[in-house]
Scaffold this active site. Structure first.
Site, short mmCIF file in Angstrom:
data_model
loop_
_atom_site.label_atom_id
_atom_site.label_comp_id
_atom_site.label_asym_id
_atom_site.label_seq_id
_atom_site.Cartn_x
_atom_site.Cartn_y
_atom_site.Cartn_z
N SER A 103 -48.34 -3.48 58.53
CA SER A 103 -47.44 -3.60 59.68
C SER A 103 -48.19 -3.60 61.01
O SER A 103 -49.00 -4.48 61.27
CB SER A 103 -46.40 -2.47 59.62
OG SER A 103 -45.40 -2.63 60.58
N ASP A 246 -41.80 -7.71 61.38
CA ASP A 246 -40.49 -7.10 61.09
C ASP A 246 -39.97 -6.27 62.26
O ASP A 246 -38.93 -5.63 62.16
CB ASP A 246 -40.51 -6.28 59.80
CG ASP A 246 -41.42 -5.07 59.86
OD1 ASP A 246 -42.16 -4.90 60.87
OD2 ASP A 246 -41.43 -4.27 58.90
#
Length: 447
Positions: A103, A246
């Site tokens: 991430s 995301d």
């Protein structure tokens, strides 16, 4: 529930080539997941995506070996955003989807996230079962039943078309200038193309990944470069994604940064006005600002809070039948569109609000006045338990007493890094700083 050894709040994550993020663990993890999902003798498939960090290629190969060893067919998508795995796991009728990414972390770290056949991240029970298989004997397939692996060339294109569904048909971004910072990560191809195809003039940053520069001074955790670009180019808005795309952070035309709380507040208010906000409720985490809660309450909208982690937000949304949730960090989950946080789709939702209202980003992103909030991250030695120390517990109790009804504290261990996060909110900023720094210094002294 039994303590998990490998899985944290968002899959398995850690420093590449250090336990648990080693190739041998990844191979066994693939085999264990393959055993979990392959409950019969039929052919089964897994889709695997990754971000752009160097180690993602290593883990892709290791996971492929593990899955195929248990008889599962592997479909390799290459670099794609995390939300693409949720979409493609369902549309390709796969039994499991895997995203290789850490991430927003730097390139040294990596992680492995699993999605079930419904496109949602696995729950704690499923992860615990995979851990049991991982630590036991792997049930390898016979030689004639070993799975095959192939690369899929159109996965990214499928996702791009899906992402555009968040923007109303017959509307375009003509005349709008958009800065997009892709963090040298998984959306470095998709995001600029989608925005351009919808009609925007696009200024792209963070679109030259080299395996080491993911999230480096760019993206949602470092929006300064995008803010400068917005001002330099006279752009209408800036969209900053993280390494796996995301999450999103927005920048208005004045170069001011708005976090996920402001975007959630805007979307919730607009959806409620249209009658499309399910049960008139927004789901957010304990980290979201009290200012957001006050704003929603004034609008007659309920705020439900969960533990930190977008997977817990999604679990609450699914159990309660809600269609909007997210995190202050920029995970925005719109379940009418996607099964997980999608930075690009959330950005498109905001662009649609700009088009519909004909209002500048600065006006739309001033949804509420945030209560002063302070977050101090304190690193600790792996294996240490600073939050169990009596001095730390006393410092927390003293801080809560000082704040009283004027504010709140949230102290927790990160689920993805060896950090203690000390967060506080209070209308008295001087008192807030004193309380937070005292607790942080106490944690630091024992960590």
């Amino acid at each position: 529930m039994t303590q998990r050894k490998y899985f944290g709040t968002d899959g398995v994550r850690g420093l590449a080539n250090t336990f648990p993020m080693t190739p041998d663990v990844a191979l066994r993890l693939g085999a264990a997941a393959g055993r979990y999902f392959r409950q019969d003798k039929k052919q089964h498939r897994v889709v695997i995506g990754k971000d752009t960090r160097r180690s993602s290629y290593m883990f892709e190969n290791a996971l492929t070996a593990g899955f195929t060893s248990t008889g599962m067919d592997v479909y390799l998508l290459g670099p794609v955003p995390t939300p693409a795995i949720g979409v493609l796991t369902r549309s390709m009728r796969a039994d499991v989807g895997v995203m290789i990414s850490a991430s927003h972390n730097s390139y040294q770290d990596n992680g492995i996230k699993f999605f079930g056949p419904d496109g949602f991240k696995l729950d704690d029970g499923a992860e615990l079962k995979i851990e049991e298989f991982l630590q036991g004997e792997i049930d390898y397939a016979k030689a004639e039943n070993i799975g095959m692996a192939r690369r899929i060339d159109d996965g990214l294109g499928r996702y791009m078309e899906f992402a555009k569904s968040a923007f109303p048909r017959k509307k375009l971004l003509d005349g709008m200038k958009v800065v997009v910072d892709c963090a040298n990560g998984a959306a470095y191809k998709a995001a600029p193309i989608v925005l351009w195809e919808l009609g925007a003039e696009v200024i792209s940053l963070g679109v030259n990944p080299d395996g080491f520069n993911i999230n480096l001074d760019c993206g949602s955790t470092h929006p300064d470069a995008a803010a400068r670009a917005v001002l330099e180019h006279g752009a209408d808005v800036g969209i900053c994604l993280d390494g796996d795309a995301d999450r999103v952070i927005l920048i208005d035309e004045k170069g001011q940064v708005a976090d996920g709380d402001q975007l959630m507040g805007l979307i919730a208010t607009q959806w409620a006005a249209r009658g499309t906000l399910a049960q008139n409720t927004l789901v957010a985490t304990v980290m979201s600002n009290m200012g957001l809660e006050r704003h929603l309450d004034d609008q007659g909208i309920t705020l439900k809070r969960t533990n930190v982690g977008d997977r817990y937000v999604v679990q609450e949304m699914r159990s309660g039948g809600y269609n909007l949730g997210g995190e202050q960090s920029g995970h925005i989950v719109m379940s009418d569109y996607a099964t997980t946080g999608d930075g690009l789709m959330a950005g498109l939702q905001f662009l649609n609000a700009m088009v519909e209202s004909n209002m500048p980003a600065s006006q739309l992103l001033q949804v509420f006045e945030p209560m002063p909030q302070m977050l101090e991250n304190v690193s600790f030695t792996i294996g240490a338990t600073p939050l169990e120390n009596s001095n730390v517990l006393q410092a927390i109790a003293d801080g809560e007493a000082e704040l009283g009804a004027k504010g709140r504290l949230l102290i927790r261990k990160s689920g993805t890094e060896p950090l203690v996060r000390v967060m506080g909110e209070c209308e008295d900023e001087a008192l807030l700083k004193t309380v937070v720094m005292n607790i942080a210094d106490t944690v630091r002294s024992v960590a």
